[in-house]
Design a protein around this motif. Structure first.
Motif, PDB file in Angstrom:
ATOM      1  N   PRO A  28       0.816  -1.229   0.000  1.00  0.00           N
ATOM      2  CA  PRO A  28       0.000   0.000   0.000  1.00  0.00           C
ATOM      3  C   PRO A  28       0.841   1.267   0.000  1.00  0.00           C
ATOM      4  CG  PRO A  28      -0.856  -1.598   1.577  1.00  0.00           C
ATOM      5  CD  PRO A  28       0.467  -2.113   1.134  1.00  0.00           C
ATOM      6  N   ALA A  29       1.943   1.250   0.786  1.00  0.00           N
ATOM      7  CA  ALA A  29       2.799   2.434   0.851  1.00  0.00           C
ATOM      8  C   ALA A  29       3.472   2.693  -0.494  1.00  0.00           C
ATOM      9  CB  ALA A  29       3.851   2.257   1.947  1.00  0.00           C
ATOM     10  N   ARG A  30       3.873   1.622  -1.172  1.00  0.00           N
ATOM     11  CA  ARG A  30       4.470   1.796  -2.492  1.00  0.00           C
ATOM     12  C   ARG A  30       3.463   2.362  -3.488  1.00  0.00           C
ATOM     13  NH1 ARG A  30       7.658  -2.864  -1.314  1.00  0.00           N
ATOM     14  NH2 ARG A  30       5.983  -4.242  -1.998  1.00  0.00           N
ATOM     15  N   ALA A  31       2.229   1.905  -3.387  1.00  0.00           N
ATOM     16  CA  ALA A  31       1.181   2.421  -4.280  1.00  0.00           C
ATOM     17  C   ALA A  31       0.941   3.912  -4.045  1.00  0.00           C
ATOM     18  CB  ALA A  31      -0.111   1.637  -4.074  1.00  0.00           C
ATOM     19  N   VAL A  32       0.929   4.320  -2.771  1.00  0.00           N
ATOM     20  CA  VAL A  32       0.741   5.733  -2.440  1.00  0.00           C
ATOM     21  C   VAL A  32       1.926   6.552  -2.958  1.00  0.00           C
ATOM     22  CG1 VAL A  32       0.629   7.398  -0.545  1.00  0.00           C
ATOM     23  CG2 VAL A  32      -0.737   5.306  -0.445  1.00  0.00           C
ATOM     24  N   ALA A  33       3.152   6.018  -2.782  1.00  0.00           N
ATOM     25  CA  ALA A  33       4.345   6.724  -3.243  1.00  0.00           C
ATOM     26  C   ALA A  33       4.322   6.902  -4.757  1.00  0.00           C
ATOM     27  CB  ALA A  33       5.597   5.967  -2.818  1.00  0.00           C
ATOM     28  N   ASP A  34       3.883   5.873  -5.476  1.00  0.00           N
ATOM     29  CA  ASP A  34       3.844   5.962  -6.931  1.00  0.00           C
ATOM     30  C   ASP A  34       2.799   6.975  -7.382  1.00  0.00           C
ATOM     31  OD1 ASP A  34       5.030   5.051  -9.324  1.00  0.00           O
ATOM     32  OD2 ASP A  34       3.277   3.819  -9.762  1.00  0.00           O
TER      33      ASP A  34
END
Length: 450
Positions: free
Chosen positions: A37-43
């Motif tokens: 989820p954090a990677r998705a938000v960062a992207d």
């Protein structure tokens, strides 16, 4: 390209009671899932602050946020196997399309053929070149530059080893003996009309395979073999990696770096030396350099230096992509090559049969080393010249490339300008005519036990 067997293990030295048997790999997978989820938000954040319609995209603040988001996403992702991205080559000044085909397969390996689609036959001889890529943590695509260098003058094949976590238990095991069987089977597939290049780790099993074939008078031995930066005799100029193996012993490696593949990978419950642990070792050996490279990526993204940022992405997309090794292959290699030195002692066996490099008489030998190689030190590969005592002197040669380390032995500007031309000349001068396949016995493919 470090030999994966020891770089990760070396980083655990002094780890006391650390035991990796099962929990650590599972915890790693859980951490990867938790970060999704954090990677998705960062992207999403990166895309938002790079959108030309966003006024912040043109400010230092917006560029900094986008750069930080990309840096977070890249440093926490799991990198998959890169593509070869070789679509054409240049032969005699003409652009020739290249098709990549799998022409031989086993559970743990594919043989790829870089087929050049000629409109008319080439004027110069184009000898077959089999590149045996290392099974040492990185994918075979790490040798992309090696393949590209040889394509203009050779018909190139390469072994593409399969990530052990993607091979189900039902496919069986894979150890050093199986590796030798695979090499023999591939040489039979090519009917021996080829030249073999072993890059780093495969030097030992390739030499063993050819010695085994020569002992049986196998008609499908290659014309020549080129051993590059390989650990033939690690007692010579022993370095920290070699000394760690001898000091710790096999059981230390078994208890510290072997674990089971977690669910839901196809290789669930297979014993492996996991890629993420090898990557930890790769990075920790030069941590300062990697931290500086990622700092530079951030600064280049902020100031808009797209070329430098892209070079960083291309390098780390390859460098951070790692694969699991089967436990039995890893441990047998550690024991035979780095702890007991069986090949140079004349004690190495294959399926119980002694391996004697002195049996090799029909295959020319070239050994290549890098002057500054800190993985396979100078002299370790040259030891093959002494072991292969019955190859005629005029069919043996050794070359040390000044001012290059391990990676420079098979890639980079000095490899392209100084090493590769020497290998090509050696191959052309040792391409003795062979009987046509119809005039030779039908190939007896090795039984590969899995």
């Amino acid at each position: 390209m470090p030999i994966g067997e020891f770089d990760g293990a070396a980083s655990l030295e002094g780890g006391g009671g650390l035991h990796l048997a099962t929990p650590l790999y599972w915890m790693y997978e859980l951490g990867q899932a938790a970060l999704n989820p954090a990677r998705a938000v960062a992207d999403a954040t990166r895309l938002y602050f790079k959108n030309p319609a966003n006024p912040f995209a043109h400010t230092t603040y917006g560029k900094s946020v986008a750069a930080a988001a990309e840096l977070f996403e890249r440093t926490t992702r799991r990198y998959r196997q890169p593509g070869w991205d070789i679509e054409e080559t240049t032969v005699g000044g003409e652009h020739i399309p290249v098709r990549i085909n799998s022409v031989w397969e086993r559970p743990f390996c594919k043989l790829l053929h870089f087929e050049r689609v000629f409109s008319r036959p080439p004027r110069r001889p184009q000898p077959k070149l089999l590149i045996v890529a290392p099974m040492s943590g990185h994918y075979a695509t790490l040798l992309r530059g090696t393949v590209e260098t040889f394509l203009p003058n050779h018909d190139v094949y390469i072994t593409e080893w399969v990530d052990a976590r993607m091979v189900p238990l039902s496919a069986g095991r894979f150890d050093l003996d199986d590796y030798v069987d695979y090499v023999v089977s591939i040489l039979h597939r090519l009917e021996g009309d080829c030249h073999v290049i072993a890059v780093c780790q495969p030097s030992v099993p390739v030499l063993a395979a050819i010695a085994s074939m020569e002992a049986k008078n196998d008609p499908y031995v290659p014309h020549s073999m080129v051993l590059m930066g390989g650990p033939i005799d690690t007692r010579i100029n022993s370095n920290a990696v070699n000394q760690l193996a001898e000091t710790r012993g096999l059981e230390w490696f078994r208890s510290h770096v072997i674990t089971k593949v977690p669910f839901p990978h196809p290789g669930f419950m297979r014993d492996v030396y996991p890629g993420f642990l090898q990557l930890h070792g790769f990075v920790s050996m030069n941590l300062d350099r990697h931290l500086e490279a990622h700092r530079d990526l951030f600064l280049n993204l902020v100031k808009g230096d797209g070329d430098s940022a892209q070079k960083h992405r291309e390098f780390y997309d390859e460098y951070l992509a790692v694969m699991d090794l089967t436990a039995e292959f890893y441990l047998q290699t550690v024991d035979a090559v780095f702890i007991r030195h069986l090949l140079p002692k004349g004690e190495l066996t294959h399926r119980g049969t002694p391996i004697d490099p002195g049996k090799i008489t029909r295959v020319a030998l070239m050994t290549v080393e890098g002057e500054n190689d800190d993985i396979s030190a100078v002299g370790q590969t040259e030891a093959a010249q002494r072991l292969c005592s019955n190859i005629p002197a005029d069919r043996k040669t050794h070359y040390v490339q000044p001012s290059v380390g391990h990676y420079g032995v098979f890639n980079g500007s000095r490899f392209r300008a100084e090493i590769a031309p020497r290998i090509s000349d050696f191959v052309l001068s040792n391409g003795a005519a062979r009987a046509k396949p119809a005039e030779r016995p039908a190939p007896k493919f090795s039984v590969v036990k899995n």
